[in-house]
Scaffold this active site. Sequence first.
Site, PDB file in Angstrom:
ATOM      1  N   TYR A  58      68.669   5.576  35.522  1.00  0.00           N
ATOM      2  CA  TYR A  58      68.359   3.935  34.524  1.00  0.00           C
ATOM      3  C   TYR A  58      68.864   3.091  34.146  1.00  0.00           C
ATOM      4  CZ  TYR A  58      67.936   9.086  32.462  1.00  0.00           C
ATOM      5  OH  TYR A  58      67.334  10.303  32.217  1.00  0.00           O
ATOM      6  N   PRO A 205      62.058  15.229  24.042  1.00  0.00           N
ATOM      7  CA  PRO A 205      62.314  16.376  22.510  1.00  0.00           C
ATOM      8  C   PRO A 205      61.415  15.889  22.182  1.00  0.00           C
ATOM      9  CG  PRO A 205      63.728  15.474  22.488  1.00  0.00           C
ATOM     10  CD  PRO A 205      63.529  14.466  23.966  1.00  0.00           C
TER      11      PRO A 205
END
Length: 283
Positions: A58, A205
Site C-alpha cells: 500500500y 467485505p
Amino acid sequence: MTAPTTFPIGGDLEVRRLGYGAMRLRPSPDEQAHAAHLAVARRAVELDVTLIDTAHLYGWGANEDLLAEALHPYPDDLVIATKVGIRHTATGEGWRHAGEPADLRVQVDEALRRLRLDRIELLQLHRLDPAVPIPDQVGALRDLRDEGKVGRIGLSEVTVAELAQAQSVVEIASVQNRYNLLDREHEPVLKACEAAGVAFLPWRPVAAGQSGARAEIAAVAKEVDATATQVVLAWLLAHSPVIVPIPGTTSIAHLEENVGAGAVRLTQEQYDRLTRVTATETP
C-alpha cells in the site's frame, strides 16, 4: 442473533471484530488532504477499532509511514497488522512476488522501522510466491517470530490446501482472503479457519456499489433501520465467529457507518434471507 464482539487472534490477541483496512490512506503533499487521511486513522482509534490492517504494497511503505505518523505512540490495545511478500517493480504489473527468506527478513525489518515497532503482533504473507516452496516462506516467518520480531503469522489469498501446508510448518493465526455476502468463493477456506480457530479477515467485505441494489438487502436494511453497508457487515459478523471484517475508507462518515454495523442485530429470519442472496441475482 447476537454475535461475539471480539476475537482472540492466535488464541491470545483479543481484537474487536470490526477492524479497519487502511489501504487507501496515503501521505500527500497537499496539507489538507494529508491531514484528512491522518484524521481518518485517528478517528478509527477513537471509535474503539483495535485492529488496523496495512501492507508494504500500500504505497510501497507510505501507508505504514502514515499510520505511524497518525497514531504513534500506539494505544496498548491497538494492533497494527501488516503484510510482506510483494516488491515494487518499474515494469510489467508494477509488482512482483518476493517470498525468498532473505527478502522477507529485509521487508520485516523495513516494516518495523516504518511502523516504529519492536515487534509486529500480526504479520501476514501478502501472497505466496509460486517460485519458493511454502515451507521456506512460512519457515522464514517462523524464524522471525522465534527471534521476537513477529508475534503471530497470517496468510493472504490462499486455498485450503495451501493453508494446511503452511500449518504443518508453523501456527497460522489469520487468513485474509476476498469475501463478502455477494462473493463467497472462499467459503471452504473460511470453514477450514473455523475448524482451526484461525481468524478470517475478509478483504473487500462490502461489495461496493452492489449491496444497496439488492432488493433483499435493501429490505432488511429498512427493517433494522440501518444502511445496506451496515447490513452486509452485520451478516458477516453473524455468519462466522472467526470473521473479522476490515472495511476500508478515506471518509470519516463512512468509517463511522462501518463501525456502526457492530450495533446492528439481525434476526435468524433476516440472516437466512440475506444468506440466500447471490451475486447473480437480478437486482
